[in-house]
Design an enzyme around this catalytic site. Structure first.
Site, PDB file in Angstrom:
ATOM      1  N   SER A   6      45.617  49.208  39.574  1.00  0.00           N
ATOM      2  CA  SER A   6      44.648  49.228  40.665  1.00  0.00           C
ATOM      3  C   SER A   6      45.089  50.189  41.759  1.00  0.00           C
ATOM      4  CB  SER A   6      44.486  47.829  41.256  1.00  0.00           C
ATOM      5  OG  SER A   6      43.802  47.933  42.485  1.00  0.00           O
ATOM      6  N   HIS A  31      41.936  51.316  37.653  1.00  0.00           N
ATOM      7  CA  HIS A  31      41.032  50.332  38.259  1.00  0.00           C
ATOM      8  C   HIS A  31      40.739  50.742  39.705  1.00  0.00           C
ATOM      9  CE1 HIS A  31      39.468  46.144  38.553  1.00  0.00           C
ATOM     10  NE2 HIS A  31      39.984  46.128  39.766  1.00  0.00           N
ATOM     11  N   ASP A  33      38.856  49.790  43.146  1.00  0.00           N
ATOM     12  CA  ASP A  33      38.296  48.653  43.889  1.00  0.00           C
ATOM     13  C   ASP A  33      37.429  49.125  45.045  1.00  0.00           C
ATOM     14  OD1 ASP A  33      39.490  46.209  42.670  1.00  0.00           O
ATOM     15  OD2 ASP A  33      41.361  47.246  43.141  1.00  0.00           O
ATOM     16  N   MET A  35      35.028  48.105  48.074  1.00  0.00           N
ATOM     17  CA  MET A  35      34.778  46.941  48.947  1.00  0.00           C
ATOM     18  C   MET A  35      33.915  47.344  50.131  1.00  0.00           C
ATOM     19  SD  MET A  35      38.514  45.168  49.049  1.00  0.00           S
ATOM     20  CE  MET A  35      39.597  45.129  47.601  1.00  0.00           C
ATOM     21  N   HIS A  64      35.414  48.443  39.955  1.00  0.00           N
ATOM     22  CA  HIS A  64      35.169  47.044  40.317  1.00  0.00           C
ATOM     23  C   HIS A  64      34.464  47.015  41.667  1.00  0.00           C
ATOM     24  CE1 HIS A  64      37.306  42.983  41.503  1.00  0.00           C
ATOM     25  NE2 HIS A  64      35.998  42.844  41.348  1.00  0.00           N
ATOM     26  N   MET A  66      33.061  45.292  44.671  1.00  0.00           N
ATOM     27  CA  MET A  66      33.028  44.059  45.476  1.00  0.00           C
ATOM     28  C   MET A  66      32.093  44.319  46.641  1.00  0.00           C
ATOM     29  SD  MET A  66      37.048  43.288  45.084  1.00  0.00           S
ATOM     30  CE  MET A  66      37.318  44.956  44.508  1.00  0.00           C
ATOM     31  N   MET A 135      38.433  36.954  38.075  1.00  0.00           N
ATOM     32  CA  MET A 135      39.220  37.121  39.307  1.00  0.00           C
ATOM     33  C   MET A 135      40.205  35.970  39.395  1.00  0.00           C
ATOM     34  SD  MET A 135      38.530  39.851  41.081  1.00  0.00           S
ATOM     35  CE  MET A 135      39.829  39.428  42.233  1.00  0.00           C
ATOM     36  N   GLY A 140      39.489  40.889  47.673  1.00  0.00           N
ATOM     37  CA  GLY A 140      39.536  41.508  48.994  1.00  0.00           C
ATOM     38  C   GLY A 140      40.853  42.206  49.289  1.00  0.00           C
ATOM     39  N   PHE A 141      41.932  41.679  48.724  1.00  0.00           N
ATOM     40  CA  PHE A 141      43.245  42.241  49.056  1.00  0.00           C
ATOM     41  C   PHE A 141      44.172  42.232  47.852  1.00  0.00           C
ATOM     42  CE2 PHE A 141      41.349  40.171  52.724  1.00  0.00           C
ATOM     43  CZ  PHE A 141      41.345  41.215  53.641  1.00  0.00           C
ATOM     44  N   GLY A 142      45.097  43.199  47.855  1.00  0.00           N
ATOM     45  CA  GLY A 142      46.148  43.206  46.848  1.00  0.00           C
ATOM     46  C   GLY A 142      47.273  42.276  47.289  1.00  0.00           C
ATOM     47  N   GLY A 143      48.197  42.027  46.380  1.00  0.00           N
ATOM     48  CA  GLY A 143      49.399  41.289  46.732  1.00  0.00           C
ATOM     49  C   GLY A 143      49.255  39.790  46.926  1.00  0.00           C
ATOM     50  N   ASP A 173      42.270  39.999  37.022  1.00  0.00           N
ATOM     51  CA  ASP A 173      42.543  40.810  38.212  1.00  0.00           C
ATOM     52  C   ASP A 173      43.003  39.919  39.360  1.00  0.00           C
ATOM     53  OD1 ASP A 173      42.571  42.742  40.194  1.00  0.00           O
ATOM     54  OD2 ASP A 173      40.389  43.031  40.228  1.00  0.00           O
ATOM     55  N   GLY A 175      47.137  39.076  41.246  1.00  0.00           N
ATOM     56  CA  GLY A 175      48.388  38.333  41.066  1.00  0.00           C
ATOM     57  C   GLY A 175      49.001  38.453  39.687  1.00  0.00           C
ATOM     58  N   GLY A 195      48.014  45.795  40.651  1.00  0.00           N
ATOM     59  CA  GLY A 195      48.125  46.662  41.823  1.00  0.00           C
ATOM     60  C   GLY A 195      49.548  46.688  42.326  1.00  0.00           C
ATOM     61  N   SER A 196      49.905  45.672  43.132  1.00  0.00           N
ATOM     62  CA  SER A 196      51.230  45.669  43.772  1.00  0.00           C
ATOM     63  C   SER A 196      52.381  45.566  42.770  1.00  0.00           C
ATOM     64  CB  SER A 196      51.307  44.540  44.800  1.00  0.00           C
ATOM     65  OG  SER A 196      50.869  43.329  44.246  1.00  0.00           O
TER      66      SER A 196
HETATM   67  C1  DX5 Z   1      41.606  42.440  44.809  1.00  0.00           C
HETATM   68  C2  DX5 Z   1      41.350  43.565  43.840  1.00  0.00           C
HETATM   69  C3  DX5 Z   1      42.471  43.815  42.911  1.00  0.00           C
HETATM   70  C4  DX5 Z   1      43.801  44.124  43.578  1.00  0.00           C
HETATM   71  C5  DX5 Z   1      44.846  43.437  42.757  1.00  0.00           C
HETATM   72  O1  DX5 Z   1      40.433  42.003  45.374  1.00  0.00           O
HETATM   73  O2  DX5 Z   1      40.205  43.321  43.057  1.00  0.00           O
HETATM   74  O3  DX5 Z   1      42.151  44.794  41.935  1.00  0.00           O
HETATM   75  O4  DX5 Z   1      44.110  45.484  43.682  1.00  0.00           O
HETATM   76  O5  DX5 Z   1      46.080  43.566  43.388  1.00  0.00           O
HETATM   77  P1  DX5 Z   1      47.346  42.754  42.916  1.00  0.00           P
HETATM   78  O6  DX5 Z   1      47.646  43.151  41.491  1.00  0.00           O
HETATM   79  O7  DX5 Z   1      48.395  43.199  43.885  1.00  0.00           O
HETATM   80  O8  DX5 Z   1      47.026  41.279  43.022  1.00  0.00           O
HETATM   81 ZN    ZN Z   2      39.854  44.707  41.338  1.00  0.00          ZN
END
Ligand code: DX5
Ligand code: ZN
Length: 216
Positions: A6, A31, A33, A35, A64, A66, A135, A140-143, A173, A175, A195-196
């Site tokens: 991501s 990927h 994202d 938003m 993706h 959102m 999901m 909304g956020f990574g990590g 997608d 964690g 992502g992270s």
């Molecule tokens: C979150 C995104 C994800 C995000 C995942 O809303 O849809 O794609 O980048 O990040 P990690 O892998 O860090 O949870």
């Molecule tokens: Zn995503």
């Protein structure tokens, strides 16, 4: 197993370098994202940025969305170079129509389900879906931390797809880490988004291999 890193966790000031490093590391998918600050609390990027990325990359663009009412923008994302467009079931009043629109525009249709949305929401759409995104965090956020019940949801969805005789892929997608990758693929996941847990650990070729090894 397909790994779809991501870009949300990449270096936004050097996207060209990041995309090229992914390709050099043997990745096939990326990927993206999108938003809108309404469907989710965060804002990222839209078609113009994807178009700029397209000019620099031959990766499979797994987009993706959102965003609320994504049917308004399908043509824009396809023109920008999206290979796959994933819309949220919760964001579409007429989900079947939006999926048909994506296919007609020439991209692969996919539907994302928020953690609380049952797989039942897409049962009758399976024959026309290239992929379902589960999901495993609130988007909304990574990590963020993986929500454990999503593993059962993957198993339920896998049974539903098998029973329907469909070949729909399952993507997860949120964690995803080296520690849970294996149980996810064993439960039926085909595409892991990371992502992270990916971008924080260069070199990407080694990280890609670590994910593949974790799933064996
Ligand atoms: C979150 C995104 C994800 C995000 C995942 O809303 O849809 O794609 O980048 O990040 P990690 O892998 O860090 O949870
Ligand atoms: Zn995503």
């Amino acid at each position: 197993m397909i790994l779809s890193p991501s870009m949300l966790s990449s270096d936004f000031a050097n996207m060209e370098t990041e995309l090229k490093a992914l390709e050099a590391a043997g990745l096939k998918w990326v990927h993206l994202d999108v938003m809108d600050g309404l469907f989710v609390p965060n804002i990222t990027f839209g078609p113009p940025i994807i178009k700029a990325m397209r000019a620099k990359s031959g990766l499979f663009f797994d987009c993706h969305l959102m965003i609320n009412d994504p049917g308004r923008y399908i043509g824009d994302f396809v023109d920008a170079g999206a290979d796959l467009i994933c819309v949220h079931a919760e964001a579409c009043t007429h989900l079947e129509r939006v999926c048909a629109q994506i296919a007609e525009a020439g991209a692969k249709p996919a539907v994302a389900l928020n953690p609380h949305t049952p797989p039942e929401a897409i049962r009758y759409l399976l024959p026309q879906l290239f992929m379902v995104l589960v999901m495993s965090v609130n988007p909304g956020f990574g990590g963020q931390k993986f929500i454990p019940f999503c593993l059962d949801k993957v198993r339920d969805l896998k049974s539903m797809i098998t029973a329907a005789g469909a070949d729909t892929l399952i993507q997860i997608d949120g964690g995803v880490t080296l520690d849970n990758a294996r149980e996810l693929t064993e439960a039926g996941v085909d595409v892991l988004v990371s992502g992270s847990a990916f971008f924080k650990y260069p070199p990407y070729g080694e990280r890609h291999k670590a994910f593949q090894d974790a799933c064996e």
